[in-house]
Motif scaffolding. Structure first.
Motif, PDB file in Angstrom:
ATOM      1  N   ALA B  26       0.843  -1.207   0.000  1.00  0.00           N
ATOM      2  CA  ALA B  26       0.000   0.000   0.000  1.00  0.00           C
ATOM      3  C   ALA B  26       0.874   1.252   0.000  1.00  0.00           C
ATOM      4  O   ALA B  26       0.589   2.228  -0.710  1.00  0.00           O
ATOM      5  CB  ALA B  26      -0.920  -0.007   1.219  1.00  0.00           C
ATOM      6  N   ALA B  27       1.943   1.216   0.785  1.00  0.00           N
ATOM      7  CA  ALA B  27       2.867   2.359   0.825  1.00  0.00           C
ATOM      8  C   ALA B  27       3.506   2.570  -0.545  1.00  0.00           C
ATOM      9  O   ALA B  27       3.657   3.711  -1.008  1.00  0.00           O
ATOM     10  CB  ALA B  27       3.944   2.119   1.878  1.00  0.00           C
ATOM     11  N   LEU B  28       3.849   1.470  -1.198  1.00  0.00           N
ATOM     12  CA  LEU B  28       4.448   1.540  -2.531  1.00  0.00           C
ATOM     13  C   LEU B  28       3.472   2.180  -3.516  1.00  0.00           C
ATOM     14  O   LEU B  28       3.825   3.068  -4.285  1.00  0.00           O
ATOM     15  CB  LEU B  28       4.830   0.125  -2.997  1.00  0.00           C
ATOM     16  CG  LEU B  28       5.431   0.030  -4.397  1.00  0.00           C
ATOM     17  CD1 LEU B  28       6.793   0.704  -4.454  1.00  0.00           C
ATOM     18  CD2 LEU B  28       5.563  -1.427  -4.845  1.00  0.00           C
ATOM     19  N   GLU B  29       2.244   1.721  -3.430  1.00  0.00           N
ATOM     20  CA  GLU B  29       1.245   2.222  -4.368  1.00  0.00           C
ATOM     21  C   GLU B  29       0.968   3.709  -4.155  1.00  0.00           C
ATOM     22  O   GLU B  29       0.858   4.478  -5.112  1.00  0.00           O
ATOM     23  CB  GLU B  29      -0.045   1.428  -4.213  1.00  0.00           C
ATOM     24  CG  GLU B  29      -1.050   1.755  -5.286  1.00  0.00           C
ATOM     25  CD  GLU B  29      -2.095   0.679  -5.399  1.00  0.00           C
ATOM     26  OE1 GLU B  29      -2.644   0.310  -4.345  1.00  0.00           O
ATOM     27  OE2 GLU B  29      -2.340   0.195  -6.515  1.00  0.00           O
ATOM     28  N   THR B  30       0.898   4.108  -2.894  1.00  0.00           N
ATOM     29  CA  THR B  30       0.696   5.535  -2.580  1.00  0.00           C
ATOM     30  C   THR B  30       1.840   6.367  -3.152  1.00  0.00           C
ATOM     31  O   THR B  30       1.616   7.429  -3.741  1.00  0.00           O
ATOM     32  CB  THR B  30       0.636   5.748  -1.052  1.00  0.00           C
ATOM     33  OG1 THR B  30      -0.349   4.854  -0.522  1.00  0.00           O
ATOM     34  CG2 THR B  30       0.288   7.166  -0.711  1.00  0.00           C
ATOM     35  N   ALA B  31       3.055   5.860  -2.976  1.00  0.00           N
ATOM     36  CA  ALA B  31       4.225   6.591  -3.479  1.00  0.00           C
ATOM     37  C   ALA B  31       4.144   6.757  -4.987  1.00  0.00           C
ATOM     38  O   ALA B  31       4.429   7.840  -5.524  1.00  0.00           O
ATOM     39  CB  ALA B  31       5.507   5.866  -3.086  1.00  0.00           C
ATOM     40  N   VAL B  32       3.721   5.701  -5.680  1.00  0.00           N
ATOM     41  CA  VAL B  32       3.611   5.777  -7.133  1.00  0.00           C
ATOM     42  C   VAL B  32       2.538   6.793  -7.526  1.00  0.00           C
ATOM     43  O   VAL B  32       2.734   7.618  -8.418  1.00  0.00           O
ATOM     44  CB  VAL B  32       3.276   4.394  -7.738  1.00  0.00           C
ATOM     45  CG1 VAL B  32       2.982   4.527  -9.229  1.00  0.00           C
ATOM     46  CG2 VAL B  32       4.417   3.420  -7.519  1.00  0.00           C
ATOM     47  N   GLU B  33       1.415   6.756  -6.824  1.00  0.00           N
ATOM     48  CA  GLU B  33       0.321   7.681  -7.156  1.00  0.00           C
ATOM     49  C   GLU B  33       0.714   9.127  -6.903  1.00  0.00           C
ATOM     50  O   GLU B  33       0.331  10.030  -7.639  1.00  0.00           O
ATOM     51  CB  GLU B  33      -0.926   7.341  -6.333  1.00  0.00           C
ATOM     52  CG  GLU B  33      -1.736   6.231  -6.990  1.00  0.00           C
ATOM     53  CD  GLU B  33      -2.763   5.637  -6.038  1.00  0.00           C
ATOM     54  OE1 GLU B  33      -2.944   6.188  -4.932  1.00  0.00           O
ATOM     55  OE2 GLU B  33      -3.368   4.611  -6.399  1.00  0.00           O
ATOM     56  N   GLN B  34       1.486   9.333  -5.851  1.00  0.00           N
ATOM     57  CA  GLN B  34       1.862  10.705  -5.514  1.00  0.00           C
ATOM     58  C   GLN B  34       3.146  11.155  -6.229  1.00  0.00           C
ATOM     59  O   GLN B  34       3.572  12.297  -6.069  1.00  0.00           O
ATOM     60  CB  GLN B  34       2.037  10.835  -3.999  1.00  0.00           C
ATOM     61  CG  GLN B  34       0.718  10.632  -3.263  1.00  0.00           C
ATOM     62  CD  GLN B  34       0.878  10.698  -1.756  1.00  0.00           C
ATOM     63  OE1 GLN B  34       1.997  10.684  -1.253  1.00  0.00           O
ATOM     64  NE2 GLN B  34      -0.250  10.759  -1.055  1.00  0.00           N
ATOM     65  N   GLY B  35       3.740  10.236  -6.934  1.00  0.00           N
ATOM     66  CA  GLY B  35       4.961  10.602  -7.650  1.00  0.00           C
ATOM     67  C   GLY B  35       6.120  10.901  -6.705  1.00  0.00           C
ATOM     68  O   GLY B  35       6.998  11.692  -7.014  1.00  0.00           O
ATOM     69  N   ASP B  36       6.113  10.263  -5.560  1.00  0.00           N
ATOM     70  CA  ASP B  36       7.152  10.515  -4.555  1.00  0.00           C
ATOM     71  C   ASP B  36       8.291   9.511  -4.738  1.00  0.00           C
ATOM     72  O   ASP B  36       8.256   8.382  -4.253  1.00  0.00           O
ATOM     73  CB  ASP B  36       6.525  10.366  -3.166  1.00  0.00           C
ATOM     74  CG  ASP B  36       7.498  10.751  -2.055  1.00  0.00           C
ATOM     75  OD1 ASP B  36       8.719  10.793  -2.326  1.00  0.00           O
ATOM     76  OD2 ASP B  36       7.026  10.990  -0.934  1.00  0.00           O
ATOM     77  N   GLU B  37       9.310   9.951  -5.433  1.00  0.00           N
ATOM     78  CA  GLU B  37      10.398   9.052  -5.830  1.00  0.00           C
ATOM     79  C   GLU B  37      11.118   8.429  -4.622  1.00  0.00           C
ATOM     80  O   GLU B  37      11.397   7.229  -4.600  1.00  0.00           O
ATOM     81  CB  GLU B  37      11.406   9.822  -6.693  1.00  0.00           C
ATOM     82  CG  GLU B  37      12.446   8.948  -7.399  1.00  0.00           C
ATOM     83  CD  GLU B  37      11.923   8.295  -8.687  1.00  0.00           C
ATOM     84  OE1 GLU B  37      11.364   9.006  -9.533  1.00  0.00           O
ATOM     85  OE2 GLU B  37      12.086   7.067  -8.835  1.00  0.00           O
TER      86      GLU B  37
END
Lengths: 329, 92
Positions: B26-37
């Protein structure tokens, strides 16, 4: 839609993408058993492709290795040149050599990083190729079993299982090949650029095939310093003979002159050891080993000589002495 | 449960680890959605580490599809985005 996807997670979504791909391929087949043979052909093709991929990466890695060796040699050579230039007092030349060494070293560092990446890709691809080989073997076994045991209708489920299992592996390996190809292409471009640099002379000129300027200047300097050294030695030999009498004679007269010349060797006794250069000196004082014994006689005979000779002894020989020693060393 | 790490192979992971993996995922997916490299890299690294820690490599001659598939360890965020759409990354 986005909400559902978010709850599903990356891992599940990726696996669904893979499954969708496999199902699409399966749907195209009319006879499920046909799928097995067709898929097996594709697996063999992929195996060939992944092995070729491993070989390509290896070739590329070896090319980089060669370039790295070349650059290392250049760097070492420039370091030697710098050291030599500095020992000859040519700091400017040493600076130039070190400057070039630093740019060769920069190239080398970058290559090393990429080399490590290539090595990593080669390793991964080799392992991927081995895994695929195992899966393909397993698939072949299962394919024969399914064909022999089940009717077309019964076989469907088992074929789907085998097919989606292998197609996931094939997708994975396919991506790995793609990644390796990308890395190799980058590496090739980099290696090509360095080749061009060398061909253009920017790096090559510093160190490479044709005689480079730093080296030729160093060679010239060392050749001319050899000449200078020999010249100085010859001069030394000449001054060691004739001029001593003249100088001595000019200052102290024939008798004293000899003492003045020899004074620096053994300040007190030397005056009488002069045999060869001192015509007035009695022959019995000449042998150096006996210099100690005749001491009393000499001093008796030459009280006036030692005093006037005192000054020239320290001044005059010094002038002759230094250049001679310096030249010989 | 079988989990694949792309470029690395398949692992058999104990079901007990599922909750933890889902959380990291879930953390990975959030990072991808937010564009947080930065968050993306950290989350991916954690997730892969957990799979390796809780899983044992599946023998290569076992032909099974994976329930979960993870991006390879050097993946960029962009690659993962493409992986999530079915055009693009997967050949064939």
């Amino acid at each position: 839609m986005k909400g559902t996807a978010a709850r599903m997670g990356v891992m599940k979504r990726v696996s669904l993408v893979f499954k969708a791909k496999a199902n699409k391929a399966l749907d195209k087949m009319e006879d499920p058993r046909e799928t097995l043979d067709y898929s097996y052909q594709r697996q063999l093709e992929l195996l060939t492709k992944v092995r070729r991929g491993v070989a390509d990466v290896a070739t590329s890695r070896k090319r980089v290795e060669l370039q790295m060796n070349q650059l290392q040699q250049q760097s070492n050579k420039l370091q030697d040149q710098a050291r030599k230039a500095l020992s000859m007092g040519r700091e400017d030349l040493a600076r130039e050599a070190l400057g070039r060494r630093s740019s060769a070293q920069t190239q080398l560092d970058e290559l090393q990083t990429q080399y490590a990446q290539l090595q990593g890709e080669e390793e991964k691809l080799t392992l991927a190729s081995q895994r695929l080989q195992s899966k393909v073997d397993a698939f072949r076994t299962r394919k024969e079993t399914i064909k022999a045991t089940y009717t077309a209708a019964e076989a469907q489920t088992r074929i789907n299982e085998a097919f989606s299992g292998i197609s996931e592996e094939m997708g994975d390996v396919g991506m790995a090949i793609q990644r390796a190809e990308d890395k190799t292409a980058q590496m090739q471009a980099r290696a090509g650029a360095i080749d061009e640099l060398m061909a253009s002379g920017a790096l090559d000129d510093a160190v490479g095939g044709r005689r480079d300027d730093i080296q030729s200047e160093l060679d010239m300097m060392s050749a001319s310093s050899d000449v200078e050294r020999e010249l100085a030695m010859l001069k030394g030999e000449i001054t060691a003979a004739a001029p001593k009498q003249l100088e001595g004679g000019a200052q102290n007269g024939a008798g004293q002159g000899t003492q003045a010349n020899q004074g620096y060797q053994a300040p007190q006794q030397s005056q009488q050891e002069q045999g060869p250069y001192a015509p007035p000196a009695p022959p019995q004082y000449a042998p150096p080993q006996q210099a100690q014994q005749p001491q009393q006689n000499q001093q008796d005979q030459q009280p006036q000589q030692t005093q006037p000779a005192g000054l020239p002894v320290s001044d005059q020989p010094g002038l002759q002495d230094e250049p001679q020693d310096g030249d010989r060393s | 449960m079988i989990v694949r790490i792309l470029g690395e192979g398949q692992f058999r992971v104990d079901e007990a680890a599922t909750a933890e993996l889902n959380q990291l995922d879930a953390a990975l997916e959030t990072a991808v959605e937010q564009g947080d490299e930065a968050a993306f890299t950290g989350a991916l690294t954690n997730l892969l580490a957990q799979v390796r820690a809780h899983g044992s490599p599946l023998p290569p001659d076992i032909l099974e599809s994976s329930e979960l598939i993870l991006p390879h360890e050097d993946s960029s965020m962009d690659e993962v985005r493409k992986l999530l759409t079915d055009e693009g990354l997967i050949p064939g």
